[in-house]
Design a protein around this motif. Structure first.
Motif: not given
Length: 167
Positions: A5-10, A39-44
């Motif tokens: 997830k972008e949140v975790v990656l950031a 699911h409404s999350h940006i995933v890399y």
């Protein structure tokens, strides 16, 4: 294919999400190949994390190639750099594991059924923990949680109690 997830990656990279968004907006990271909505999350994807690492020059050694033929020097220089990137990705971003921590419930919020207050064993400072339903938790119960990627809120992992005060 592994995703993050972008949140975790950031958080793991120590970057603001606005910087990642700017890279997505200026087409450095392309939508289906490097990232997608889940699911409404940006995933890399793994390719997206590699492209991000390439764009930001993260986790790579930078010795200058020293050979008489520049093409030969670049070719021999790229292989160790690619291997170093793969190792960095696997250890710092993709395979970083969540560590489960045992917390002790100190307060149950009756007006907010999704949160409760808990503390680490031996630590007097309370932490907010997100749970599926706090109805059957009572003060003194132990639960397993992981520290959330942002704002210091913990997330409960595992089952909720079946009855009030009983697992």
């Amino acid at each position: 294919m592994s995703t993050v997830k972008e949140v975790v990656l950031a958080e793991r990279l120590g970057l603001p999400r606005s910087q990642l968004k700017a890279l997505r907006d200026n087409e450095t990271l392309k939508s289906p190949a490097h990232w997608h909505l889940e699911h409404s999350h940006i995933v890399y994807t793994t390719a997206g994390v590699e492209a991000l690492q390439e764009a930001l020059k993260i986790g790579e050694p930078s010795p200058a190639p020293t050979a008489e033929d520049p093409a030969e020097a670049t070719a021999s220089h790229n292989e160790p750099v690619k291997e170093a990137r793969r190792q960095w990705l696997s250890t710092h971003v993709l395979m970083a594991e969540e560590t489960l921590t045992e917390l002790i419930v100190t307060k149950v919020y009756p007006r907010n059924p999704r949160c409760l207050q808990a503390r680490l064993d031996g630590d007097p400072h309370p932490h907010t923990v997100r749970v599926r339903d706090n109805r059957n938790f009572v003060p003194g119960m132990k639960l397993m949680a992981v520290k959330g990627p942002t704002s210091g809120v913990w997330n409960h992992r595992g089952r909720c109690p079946r009855r009030k005060g009983h697992w």
